[in-house]
Design a protein around this motif. Structure first.
Motif, PDB file in Angstrom:
ATOM      1  N   LEU A 241       6.775  26.513 -11.695  1.00  0.00           N
ATOM      2  CA  LEU A 241       6.303  25.899 -10.457  1.00  0.00           C
ATOM      3  C   LEU A 241       7.007  24.563 -10.298  1.00  0.00           C
ATOM      4  CD1 LEU A 241       2.399  26.381 -10.422  1.00  0.00           C
ATOM      5  CD2 LEU A 241       4.043  27.387  -8.820  1.00  0.00           C
ATOM      6  N   ARG A 242       7.123  24.145  -9.053  1.00  0.00           N
ATOM      7  CA  ARG A 242       7.679  22.831  -8.774  1.00  0.00           C
ATOM      8  C   ARG A 242       6.686  22.053  -7.933  1.00  0.00           C
ATOM      9  NH1 ARG A 242      12.764  20.593  -9.008  1.00  0.00           N
ATOM     10  NH2 ARG A 242      13.234  18.887  -7.540  1.00  0.00           N
ATOM     11  N   LEU A 243       6.235  20.941  -8.462  1.00  0.00           N
ATOM     12  CA  LEU A 243       5.338  20.053  -7.726  1.00  0.00           C
ATOM     13  C   LEU A 243       6.149  18.957  -7.046  1.00  0.00           C
ATOM     14  CD1 LEU A 243       2.453  19.548 -10.326  1.00  0.00           C
ATOM     15  CD2 LEU A 243       2.764  21.388  -8.658  1.00  0.00           C
ATOM     16  N   SER A 244       5.716  18.590  -5.856  1.00  0.00           N
ATOM     17  CA  SER A 244       6.352  17.490  -5.147  1.00  0.00           C
ATOM     18  C   SER A 244       5.302  16.472  -4.746  1.00  0.00           C
ATOM     19  CB  SER A 244       7.075  17.996  -3.901  1.00  0.00           C
ATOM     20  OG  SER A 244       8.143  18.837  -4.243  1.00  0.00           O
ATOM     21  N   CYS A 245       5.731  15.237  -4.640  1.00  0.00           N
ATOM     22  CA  CYS A 245       4.844  14.148  -4.213  1.00  0.00           C
ATOM     23  C   CYS A 245       5.612  13.315  -3.196  1.00  0.00           C
ATOM     24  CB  CYS A 245       4.437  13.303  -5.408  1.00  0.00           C
ATOM     25  SG  CYS A 245       3.471  11.830  -4.997  1.00  0.00           S
ATOM     26  N   ALA A 246       5.071  13.262  -1.997  1.00  0.00           N
ATOM     27  CA  ALA A 246       5.681  12.463  -0.936  1.00  0.00           C
ATOM     28  C   ALA A 246       4.936  11.145  -0.820  1.00  0.00           C
ATOM     29  CB  ALA A 246       5.634  13.217   0.382  1.00  0.00           C
ATOM     30  N   ALA A 247       5.689  10.070  -0.803  1.00  0.00           N
ATOM     31  CA  ALA A 247       5.088   8.740  -0.746  1.00  0.00           C
ATOM     32  C   ALA A 247       5.401   8.067   0.573  1.00  0.00           C
ATOM     33  CB  ALA A 247       5.603   7.881  -1.896  1.00  0.00           C
TER      34      ALA A 247
ATOM     35  N   GLN B 126       0.843  -1.190   0.000  1.00  0.00           N
ATOM     36  CA  GLN B 126       0.000   0.000   0.000  1.00  0.00           C
ATOM     37  C   GLN B 126       0.880   1.242   0.000  1.00  0.00           C
ATOM     38  OE1 GLN B 126      -3.096  -0.491  -0.312  1.00  0.00           O
ATOM     39  NE2 GLN B 126      -4.219   1.349   0.253  1.00  0.00           N
ATOM     40  N   VAL B 127       0.527   2.221  -0.823  1.00  0.00           N
ATOM     41  CA  VAL B 127       1.289   3.464  -0.948  1.00  0.00           C
ATOM     42  C   VAL B 127       0.328   4.639  -0.793  1.00  0.00           C
ATOM     43  CG1 VAL B 127       2.702   4.889  -2.469  1.00  0.00           C
ATOM     44  CG2 VAL B 127       2.968   2.396  -2.491  1.00  0.00           C
ATOM     45  N   GLN B 128       0.697   5.595   0.027  1.00  0.00           N
ATOM     46  CA  GLN B 128      -0.059   6.839   0.142  1.00  0.00           C
ATOM     47  C   GLN B 128       0.760   7.954  -0.493  1.00  0.00           C
ATOM     48  OE1 GLN B 128       0.316   4.916   3.275  1.00  0.00           O
ATOM     49  NE2 GLN B 128      -1.468   3.856   2.446  1.00  0.00           N
ATOM     50  N   LEU B 129       0.085   8.774  -1.285  1.00  0.00           N
ATOM     51  CA  LEU B 129       0.753   9.839  -2.027  1.00  0.00           C
ATOM     52  C   LEU B 129       0.138  11.187  -1.668  1.00  0.00           C
ATOM     53  CD1 LEU B 129       0.729   8.083  -5.524  1.00  0.00           C
ATOM     54  CD2 LEU B 129       2.606   8.123  -3.887  1.00  0.00           C
ATOM     55  N   VAL B 130       0.987  12.176  -1.418  1.00  0.00           N
ATOM     56  CA  VAL B 130       0.518  13.517  -1.093  1.00  0.00           C
ATOM     57  C   VAL B 130       1.277  14.524  -1.939  1.00  0.00           C
ATOM     58  CG1 VAL B 130       0.261  15.262   0.694  1.00  0.00           C
ATOM     59  CG2 VAL B 130      -0.024  12.841   1.280  1.00  0.00           C
ATOM     60  N   GLU B 131       0.527  15.257  -2.784  1.00  0.00           N
ATOM     61  CA  GLU B 131       1.139  16.260  -3.639  1.00  0.00           C
ATOM     62  C   GLU B 131       1.170  17.621  -2.947  1.00  0.00           C
ATOM     63  OE1 GLU B 131      -1.578  13.805  -6.519  1.00  0.00           O
ATOM     64  OE2 GLU B 131      -1.764  14.734  -4.543  1.00  0.00           O
ATOM     65  N   SER B 132       2.099  18.443  -3.380  1.00  0.00           N
ATOM     66  CA  SER B 132       2.171  19.825  -2.919  1.00  0.00           C
ATOM     67  C   SER B 132       2.836  20.657  -3.996  1.00  0.00           C
ATOM     68  CB  SER B 132       2.951  19.919  -1.601  1.00  0.00           C
ATOM     69  OG  SER B 132       4.278  19.462  -1.779  1.00  0.00           O
ATOM     70  N   GLY B 133       2.676  21.974  -3.883  1.00  0.00           N
ATOM     71  CA  GLY B 133       3.402  22.862  -4.770  1.00  0.00           C
ATOM     72  C   GLY B 133       2.581  23.519  -5.856  1.00  0.00           C
ATOM     73  N   GLY B 134       1.313  23.198  -5.951  1.00  0.00           N
ATOM     74  CA  GLY B 134       0.492  23.854  -6.961  1.00  0.00           C
ATOM     75  C   GLY B 134       0.228  25.301  -6.611  1.00  0.00           C
TER      76      GLY B 134
ATOM     77  N   GLU C  30      -3.482   1.987 -15.551  1.00  0.00           N
ATOM     78  CA  GLU C  30      -2.373   1.128 -15.121  1.00  0.00           C
ATOM     79  C   GLU C  30      -1.951   1.401 -13.682  1.00  0.00           C
ATOM     80  OE1 GLU C  30      -1.372  -0.725 -19.016  1.00  0.00           O
ATOM     81  OE2 GLU C  30      -0.861  -1.182 -16.961  1.00  0.00           O
ATOM     82  N   TYR C  31      -2.365   2.524 -13.138  1.00  0.00           N
ATOM     83  CA  TYR C  31      -1.879   2.940 -11.829  1.00  0.00           C
ATOM     84  C   TYR C  31      -2.929   2.704 -10.746  1.00  0.00           C
ATOM     85  CZ  TYR C  31       2.054   5.096 -14.198  1.00  0.00           C
ATOM     86  OH  TYR C  31       3.189   5.311 -14.947  1.00  0.00           O
ATOM     87  N   SER C  32      -2.479   2.109  -9.666  1.00  0.00           N
ATOM     88  CA  SER C  32      -3.389   1.775  -8.573  1.00  0.00           C
ATOM     89  C   SER C  32      -3.435   2.840  -7.490  1.00  0.00           C
ATOM     90  CB  SER C  32      -2.965   0.449  -7.929  1.00  0.00           C
ATOM     91  OG  SER C  32      -2.997  -0.605  -8.866  1.00  0.00           O
ATOM     92  N   TYR C  33      -2.366   3.604  -7.354  1.00  0.00           N
ATOM     93  CA  TYR C  33      -2.257   4.544  -6.237  1.00  0.00           C
ATOM     94  C   TYR C  33      -2.200   5.971  -6.754  1.00  0.00           C
ATOM     95  CZ  TYR C  33      -0.981   0.137  -4.110  1.00  0.00           C
ATOM     96  OH  TYR C  33      -0.979  -1.175  -3.704  1.00  0.00           O
ATOM     97  N   TRP C  34      -2.992   6.828  -6.118  1.00  0.00           N
ATOM     98  CA  TRP C  34      -3.140   8.209  -6.560  1.00  0.00           C
ATOM     99  C   TRP C  34      -3.124   9.165  -5.391  1.00  0.00           C
ATOM    100  CZ3 TRP C  34      -3.515   9.595 -11.677  1.00  0.00           C
ATOM    101  CH2 TRP C  34      -3.685   8.547 -12.586  1.00  0.00           C
ATOM    102  N   GLY C  35      -2.551  10.343  -5.620  1.00  0.00           N
ATOM    103  CA  GLY C  35      -2.679  11.413  -4.660  1.00  0.00           C
ATOM    104  C   GLY C  35      -3.995  12.131  -4.847  1.00  0.00           C
ATOM    105  N   GLN C  36      -4.216  13.140  -4.019  1.00  0.00           N
ATOM    106  CA  GLN C  36      -5.491  13.861  -4.040  1.00  0.00           C
ATOM    107  C   GLN C  36      -5.524  14.925  -5.129  1.00  0.00           C
ATOM    108  OE1 GLN C  36      -3.021  14.546  -2.042  1.00  0.00           O
ATOM    109  NE2 GLN C  36      -2.846  16.781  -2.010  1.00  0.00           N
TER     110      GLN C  36
END
Length: 124
Positions: free
Chosen positions: A18-24, A1-9, A110-116
């Motif tokens: 802009l620089r987007l980041s995703c922490a897993a 299981q992977v949790q993803l959180v985006e930031s930077g928008g 194809e992708y199972s895990y998504w950020g918000q």
């Protein structure tokens, strides 16, 4: 299981950056293919960049090639999307996605895990 959180928008003028980041969080991050997708109102979700676990293989959509750069840091469990020379047509919600064993997949199915998602708005 992977949790993803985006930031930077955010809101930026055309031509800006802009620089987007995703922490897993979760196990075996370094084994996952990671991707950035975007979805504008009334449009399908599209892959703008993807990177395999080794970072040796990447993909960029033609519309962002030369302007966007995706990178990953397997020691910090993060991926980033540096977006330069932004255009009004880059306006969308940007999503970080992850999955394992899919190669350099470009389809959202194809992708199972998504950020918000994080909103990027480029004013012209």
């Amino acid at each position: 299981q992977v949790q993803l959180v985006e930031s930077g928008g955010g809101l930026v003028q055309a031509g800006g950056s802009l620089r987007l980041s995703c922490a897993a969080s979760g196990r075996a991050f370094s084994s996952y293919t990671m991707a950035w997708f975007r979805q504008a109102p009334g449009k399908e979700r599209e892959c703008v960049a993807a990177i395999r676990r080794s970072s040796f293989q990447t993909y960029y959509a033609d519309s962002v090639k030369g302007r966007f750069t995706m990178s990953r840091d397997n020691t910090k469990n993060t991926v980033s999307l540096q977006m330069n020379s932004l255009k009004a047509e880059d306006t969308a919600v940007y999503f970080c996605a992850a999955d394992w064993g899919i190669g350099l997949a470009l389809s959202s199915s194809e992708y199972s895990y998504w950020g918000q998602g994080t909103q990027v708005t480029v004013s012209s």
